[in-house]
Write a protein that holds these residues in place. Structure first.
Motif, short mmCIF file in Angstrom:
data_model
loop_
_atom_site.label_atom_id
_atom_site.label_comp_id
_atom_site.label_asym_id
_atom_site.label_seq_id
_atom_site.Cartn_x
_atom_site.Cartn_y
_atom_site.Cartn_z
N LYS A 189 0.76 -1.32 0.03
CA LYS A 189 0.11 0.13 0.08
C LYS A 189 0.84 1.15 -0.07
O LYS A 189 0.38 2.44 -0.73
N GLY A 190 2.10 0.94 0.86
CA GLY A 190 2.98 2.44 0.59
C GLY A 190 3.43 2.73 -0.61
O GLY A 190 3.17 3.69 -0.99
N VAL A 191 3.92 1.63 -1.19
CA VAL A 191 4.49 1.73 -2.63
C VAL A 191 3.48 2.22 -3.34
O VAL A 191 3.57 3.29 -4.26
N LEU A 192 2.18 1.78 -3.52
CA LEU A 192 1.22 2.25 -4.43
C LEU A 192 0.91 3.73 -4.15
O LEU A 192 0.70 4.37 -5.07
N ALA A 193 0.62 4.06 -2.84
CA ALA A 193 0.64 5.43 -2.38
C ALA A 193 1.51 6.31 -3.03
O ALA A 193 1.10 7.47 -3.76
N VAL A 194 2.74 6.04 -3.16
CA VAL A 194 3.98 6.85 -3.90
C VAL A 194 3.69 6.89 -5.32
O VAL A 194 3.42 8.13 -5.87
N ILE A 195 3.41 5.79 -5.92
CA ILE A 195 3.13 5.64 -7.24
C ILE A 195 1.87 6.53 -7.55
O ILE A 195 1.94 7.48 -8.72
N LEU A 196 0.87 6.45 -6.90
CA LEU A 196 -0.33 7.12 -7.42
C LEU A 196 -0.12 8.48 -7.17
O LEU A 196 -0.82 9.32 -8.04
#
Lengths: 261, 239, 124
Positions: A189-196
């Motif tokens: 979710k952390g990685v996803l948040a950065v990408i998004l």
């Protein structure tokens, strides 16, 4: 099993109701501003268009935020997920009703502007003369119509894109949590948040760029050459992207995404 | 004759946790069935799976022979907690939603039910007490002429007068051919209502008996039977 | 009406109706309430009432009439027999319990007589 038009009517009603509530406050704001103007400047100098457009922008934005929220909530509440409708129809009906509700708010704004114009016919001409280069021939008018249409399509595409994208984030995290244990979930979710966040920033700057481009075309409508094909191609690719993301969302909805309860 | 409900080898996990394993269950049309189990045993999940709102389960669920999710929802009336409505919504607006959303919603049944349950539908949702809210949910759920009714803990935390009225309205307004599943973790007040009892324990259906069978074979009341299963006094091989 | 959860409900409904017939609250040829009404009155499942009635029809205590509902039998002898059966059952039960308390038959009869006498006095 219910049809799309049935699902549309069911999902339309609450959105229509909340938009009407919003428009009620919008009207009050317009009326109060006008009364203030009459008191300050006198009835003769009353100019309604700026007031309507100003408040229109504010309430249009609020309408967009409200609809984004409703658009999300309906898909994760049992009340709507229990409808005897397939998930595809439900998803599309939700998206379309949100869009129609936003268009409805827009149309009301246009009607208000028209009323303002009818009240003071002179003013609209003045407004156009000061804000737009108004020396137009027939070809320019056609260009104006074309750019008007393009702008509307772009607006629709951007709104839809934002909605399907918000759905994507929501459904995506929901789906991930169905598969991964807690620790890995947090990492992903952390990685996803950065990408998004990055995607969102890129998208915003792209829209800002687009907006200035369209605005330039609009204000200098008399001396532009009609090189619209690039814009239409971009538009087409955006619609394809919307379709792909929507399909992905529907797929996740069918397989994994449940209502909160 | 097609079973009202037929569940075969149902398995369901959520957030990598096992909720239900190898659930098999057949329920004939017209029965009132008690779905019993501790809090968190999976009763609500089982109902949501039947209603077609819980996703990604393995196995099949057929309601009147229909296994596809969307058409299955048309057969099932689930006591949903009204989560899609706003506190400021009037009850009559919620009724309008139901009338529009469900082709089998009967305006007459609704009127009879809210009159019997003493609900004034001119109120706002936010003003309802817990008991009235539950009664209203029951009125909406029973107003549909569905094949299967799923009532999820309808007696949770409500006063005994409301409870009695709800029970009477179930007896009065359930069509003879309709099947009803009522979940609860406290059974004595509905014991006389149940044709059959399904007990969920350790993520699966551990007993499915007719009430009369429990009373004549085990010489126990339903409550006592349920308790002795949970306390391990009755073993699996005895069932 | 309160039910004993340990005894099948349909059986208790039958008993309840037997009593009403013997006591004359449901007279010969009287119409019974509709099935659903009975279920509501007794707070039980409609299916359970149906099962009780089905058995009573098979036993001949109730005569269904197509489209009109269920009626108590016209056969007075049948109800009289039922009354005798119920009486015997209760006396057996009472006798068994008093006998277990080591009362002699004479004592049992005396106690019952005394009780009736006392009750009669209390009523006056």
């Amino acid at each position: 099993m219910t049809s799309f038009s049935h699902a549309f009517r069911v999902m339309w009603r609450p959105k229509f109701r909340s938009m009407n509530q919003l428009l009620f406050f919008n009207l009050i704001a317009v009326v109060i501003t006008m009364l203030y103007q009459i008191w300050q400047l006198g009835l003769a100098n009353l100019e309604m268009i700026t007031t309507v457009m100003g408040w229109g922008a504010v309430f249009g934005f609020v309408a967009f935020i409200l609809l984004t929220r409703q658009n999300e909530q309906m898909l994760v509440s049992d009340t709507y997920r229990l409808l005897p409708t397939g998930d595809t129809k439900l998803y599309l009906a939700n998206l379309v009703t949100s869009l129609v509700a936003l268009v409805y708010v827009g149309v009301v704004q246009v009607v208000l502007v028209l009323i303002g114009t009818a009240m003071t016919g002179k003013t609209i001409r003045n407004w156009f003369q000061t804000n737009v280069n108004f020396q137009m021939n027939a070809a320019d008018l056609r260009n104006l119509a074309l750019y008007g249409t393009t702008t509307v399509f772009w607006a629709v595409a951007i709104v839809l894109w934002i909605w399907v994208f918000v759905n994507l984030i929501h459904f995506g995290t929901n789906t991930i949590s169905a598969f991964l244990p807690n620790v890995q979930q947090r990492i992903v979710k952390g990685v996803l948040a950065v990408i998004l966040t990055w995607v969102a920033i890129r998208f915003m700057s792209w829209i800002a760029h687009l907006e200035s481009q369209v605005y330039n075309h609009f204000t200098t409508v008399s001396d532009i050459t009609l090189n619209a094909s690039g814009i239409w191609l971009d538009l087409l690719s955006l619609f394809v992207a919307i379709a792909v993301v929507a399909a992905l969302n529907i797929f996740m909805m069918k397989r994994w995404v449940e209502a909160k309860y | 004759m097609t079973n009202a409900l037929e569940i075969t080898q149902l398995n369901y996990r959520k957030n990598t946790k096992t909720i239900l394993t190898d659930v098999n269950l057949q329920i004939a049309p017209g029965k009132i069935v008690g779905l019993l189990g501790e809090n968190g045993a999976g009763k609500t999940t089982l109902m949501r799976l039947i209603a077609g709102v819980a996703k990604n389960a393995k196995g099949t669920i057929a309601v009147h022979g229909e296994t596809r999710e969307a058409p299955r929802r048309a057969f099932v009336s689930f006591s949903e907690a009204l989560q899609g409505f706003r506190p400021a919504d009037k009850l009559s607006q919620i009724r309008d939603f139901y009338a529009l959303a469900y082709p089998d919603f009967s305006a007459k049944k609704y009127l009879d039910l809210i009159t019997f349950l003493q609900i004034d539908d001119d109120q706002k949702l936010s003003t309802l007490s817990k008991g009235t809210r539950e009664k209203f949910i029951i009125a909406l759920t029973l107003s549909r002429e569905a094949a299967v009714y799923l009532l999820d803990e309808p007696f949770n935390g409500i006063d005994s007068m409301s409870r009695k009225r709800i029970i009477s309205s179930i007896i009065q307004w359930k069509q003879d051919s309709a099947t009803m599943v009522i979940s609860d973790h406290y059974v004595s007040e509905i014991a006389a209502l149940l044709d059959e009892v399904v007990i969920i324990k350790d993520h699966t259906v551990c007993a499915h008996k007719s009430s009369d069978q429990i009373r004549s074979e085990f010489g126990l009341g339903i409550e006592a039977f349920y308790e002795s299963i949970y306390e391990g006094d009755i073993h699996d091989d005895e069932l | 009406m309160q039910f004993d959860d340990k005894v099948p409900i349909y059986y208790q409904i039958k008993n309840y109706l037997y009593h009403r017939m013997v006591a004359g609250e449901l007279g010969l040829g009287d119409k019974l309430p509709a099935v659903r009404q009975l279920a509501v009155d007794l707070t039980v499942n409609v299916n359970t009432v149906q099962r009780a009635l089905r058995e009573m029809i098979a036993e001949g205590y109730i005569a269904p009439q197509r489209g009109r509902g269920n009626f108590v039998t016209q056969d007075a002898a049948k109800i009289a027999t039922l009354k005798q059966q119920l009486t015997t059952t209760y006396i057996q039960d009472l006798y068994g319990q008093l006998h277990a308390l080591k009362l002699t038959d004479a004592e049992i009869i005396a106690e019952i007589k005394a009780y009736i006498q006392h009750r009669g006095d209390a009523d006056d």
